[in-house]
Write an enzyme that holds these catalytic residues in place. Structure first.
Site, mmCIF file in Angstrom:
data_model
loop_
_atom_site.group_PDB
_atom_site.id
_atom_site.type_symbol
_atom_site.label_atom_id
_atom_site.label_comp_id
_atom_site.label_asym_id
_atom_site.label_seq_id
_atom_site.Cartn_x
_atom_site.Cartn_y
_atom_site.Cartn_z
ATOM 1 N N ASN A 98 34.052 6.076 -67.216
ATOM 2 C CA ASN A 98 33.343 7.271 -66.311
ATOM 3 C C ASN A 98 34.715 8.423 -65.967
ATOM 4 O OD1 ASN A 98 35.118 5.740 -64.540
ATOM 5 N ND2 ASN A 98 33.529 5.654 -62.909
ATOM 6 N N ASP B 293 32.877 6.504 -52.542
ATOM 7 C CA ASP B 293 32.620 7.251 -51.408
ATOM 8 C C ASP B 293 33.005 6.141 -50.019
ATOM 9 O OD1 ASP B 293 30.098 5.686 -50.403
ATOM 10 O OD2 ASP B 293 29.177 6.882 -51.910
ATOM 11 N N TYR C 13 31.149 2.572 -49.261
ATOM 12 C CA TYR C 13 31.474 1.472 -50.018
ATOM 13 C C TYR C 13 32.738 0.771 -49.177
ATOM 14 C CZ TYR C 13 31.977 -1.576 -54.109
ATOM 15 O OH TYR C 13 32.015 -2.666 -55.094
ATOM 16 N N SER D 205 48.870 6.995 -66.550
ATOM 17 C CA SER D 205 49.075 7.600 -68.060
ATOM 18 C C SER D 205 49.405 6.806 -69.057
ATOM 19 C CB SER D 205 50.446 8.698 -67.717
ATOM 20 O OG SER D 205 51.490 7.921 -67.194
#
Length: 144
Positions: A76, A82, A85, A64
């Site tokens: 992104n 996932d 990796y 934050s």
């Protein structure tokens, strides 16, 4: 309790830890010093590789305070890592865009992650009508 196997690719960063009762997000740290000029994009290395539990993925987001403290925006918005990796050299990075000149120091807490179960297998069934009340077609108010 789930187990995550982790390989540290830097001996100079603090080890990850779960802070019980504070948050279920886990802070990730820059594993090297990265200097940005305003308008630059760079990947910040996080110095870790992990093997997530079977059936899970990791969601990586800024802390934050990341924008306030560093003027960095994760490009992104939310990174999804996932379970495939998971090699010894599959180091996690966070992609950042700088809105001002800034240096991220080694060990700075720059982002955070949590794991989520993978979406279950789904099937789409085409139909002529959903049979529900229309709300106007846009957002919660239905106004465009």
């Amino acid at each position: 309790m789930e187990t995550i196997r982790i390989k540290y690719l830097s001996d100079e960063i603090e080890r990850l830890r779960y802070i019980d009762g504070k948050s279920d997000w886990i802070d990730l740290r820059a594993s090297e010093r990265v200097t940005f000029k305003r308008g630059e994009f760079k990947l910040i290395p996080l110095g870790i590789a992990m093997e997530l539990p079977k059936g899970y993925e990791a969601h990586v987001v800024p802390r934050s305070s990341t924008f306030k403290n560093y003027g960095l925006i994760q490009t992104n918005s939310c990174g999804v890592i996932d379970g495939s990796y998971c090699g010894d050299r599959d180091m996690w990075h966070v992609p950042m865009y700088a809105t001002r000149d800034i240096t991220v120091e080694k060990n700075d807490r720059i982002c955070q992650f949590r794991i989520e179960k993978n979406q279950p297998r789904i099937e789409f069934v085409e139909c002529d009508s959903l049979g529900n009340k229309d709300r106007g077609g846009f957002g919660t108010t239905g106004k465009q």
